[in-house]
Design an enzyme around this catalytic site. Sequence first.
Site: not given
Ligand code: MOS
Length: 777
Positions: A488-490, A673, A743-744
């Site tokens: 997803i762009g990650t 990344t 990611g978050e």
């Molecule tokens: Mo992420 S908000 O768990 O897709």
Amino acid sequence: MTQHSPASPESAHGGVLGSVPDKDAEVRIPAGARIGEPHPRVDGYAKVTGQARYPADEPVSNAAYAFLLTSDIARGRIVRMHLQSALAMEGVLDILTHENAGHEARPPTPQSGGGSTTTLESDRVWHDGQIIGVIVAETYEIARDAAHRVRVDYEEEPPSATFDTPGSESVRREPGEHRDYEVGDADGAFAGAEVKLDAWYETPTQHHNPIELFTTTCAWDHDALTIWEPSQFVQGLRHNVAHQLGMSPERVRVISRYVGGAFGSKGSATARSAWIAVAARRVGRPVKLVPTRGQGYTIATYRAETRHHVRLGASRNGALTALCHEGWEVTSRPSDYNVSGTETTARVYACPNILTRVNVVHADRNTPGFMRAPPDTPYMFALECAMDELALALGMDPIELRRVNDTPRDPANGLPYSSRSLMQCFDEGAREFGWQARNPRPRSHRDGDWLVGWGCATAAYPSNIAATAARVTLAPDRARAQLAAHDIGTGAYTVVAQTVAQAFGLPLERVQVEMGDSSLPPASLAAGSSHTATIVHAVAKACDRALGQLRGAAVAAGGPLAGHDPHALRIENGCLIGLDGTRTSFADALAHAGMGAIEAYAENVPDGLPKAAMQTLYQGKPPILRGHSREDVTAYAFGAQFAEVRVHRLTGEIRAPRLLGAFAAGTIVNPLTAHSQYMGGMIWGLGCALLEKTEIDIRHARYVNDNISEYLVAANADVTDVRVLLVPEHDTAVNPMGIKGIGEIGIVGMNAAIANAVHHATGRRIRRLPIRLEDML
Ligand code: MOS
């Protein structure tokens, strides 16, 4: 780092990258490892040259185009739809409504308990902007023109828009529906605390604005349906649409090779996909939908507004004695969706008395959903501002307050953290930021007309992993990995390529990765910061299997390494090497065995997950993430966020010229990344603190600024200096390769760090986001 010890061909558990659930194993990254190296994205060239095909770019022949009709009211019923003038237009092929098509699909499965808002299945209107019809025409322009010629008569009821509007209903979540904590006697301890902080915080409605819109293209081949749609979970979307249409999932394929921004907004099935499939069936042609950006605000999900009541009690030395956090979150009428961020806030600091509660507030709105660090962005804002306020009340440095309350054990359940480097992050971050020069007194720093403030906050996010399958093909001079995972762009394509390159000792250019297609081995969803850990372990396991077969072929009688111990063979640059230095190429080993290539399939069910986790995935159900539900350890990544803000003394303009984040999240598979991922999170945190808010017209329960000229996000001029520190952390308890997921966490706490910096600059404590210049005047 230890030399790898490979598995036998029949071994159920591979060994190259330590995907074996072997508790004593070190993270086995062989010398010359490609994991941990900063590789540019393998799909970068395709993306910047426009060769990457996003789902709406897929060429389908003879496509018709859809335009969505959406409701103008937020609550009530459709009495009549006047379609004649639209239907009379040349080029209009069909108009789907609840009357003529509503029976052809069921609503998507909701992402939490409770029901889902319906669309064409009934005449009921649940929220403004609900899909009430689909126009299909020869061109996009005709479909859009026709949509503007449809008139709808409604039976309208007064809607309730948000908190405190007449008709909204607040419901406390019951234990069992979600995890709340009650440890010790928090009310009693708070009442008797030497120092107290009791405050309310608020975060606004926020909407996703990915560059790529929420598109869907559907094509039928007899009774088989192909859906091109950007998705964080192709396997889930496939099963969800199959369920909606009452067909076998075997007949549905979802393709989503590239995703132009997601962060939660493309994680769940929404109503549009099935209606486009129905439309394509009715007109007997492929149908393509590219909704408008404004429609994305109501046909997809968003971050709901939240409220928080935080009560902290502490002794004079700063040790927390009571932590009470109650949250309220808006959701739609039939859904119970909520993010329950107290699961994190209850457990970041040592505290003997904890009480958390979550309430959902039903209003006439579309159902909210995931948005980067769904629970922790709003809930940690509240806790981390409260910690800053408590530090001031105690006369302590805010970092020292975190140190006093640091803990090796999860205070909510007593389990040890798999690893916890919170204070290392604060210490390294503080050193780089120059924190020691900070005068703690608010309004003490000034630069001309600018009031300067420094703030900090804790970042934390649970470390998740899920079951996933992968297939690997090893040919003489190249390899391929295939799985229904998502980039997803990650950088997911890149980390999978690195994993394969490392396992086979091949250059990255010789590795092909195929993902984003539900016909590949099922993979879990790209969410919850789980995807890298999940897919890297599964791919590594498949590589181990393939290598096991290759070793077996090489040492077999008549093989090039006949008589060698297969487990002792080293892998290097496309060759197998025996202990005595004898080497053979993969090509020779395969040729001697009469094989063209080796294909290996593996399923990885991480330690601690139920055995059924793989079957659950095959059934397209929401995957079981092993994270904070673990029973042996609590697994979290931690970080420290720092911000400098400048507030203009006369105009109240707020800038955040300097951000610094230090994060420790176990093994970093690709520092390049990862750096981007953290930086993006921090920049989003800046937007969250100072800019982002969806304005709601309370009378009509309608989003007002549903476009990217009025919905403000952080852009280049808002961002000047963002520094990311990768704090080394070695954790083998979290999973064999020690990958925590990043990611978050980059967004978590930055909103609070900035709010705390605003207070330091100005002496104004703003407890409601976003903080804007009107708050400064
Ligand atoms: Mo992420 S908000 O768990 O897709």
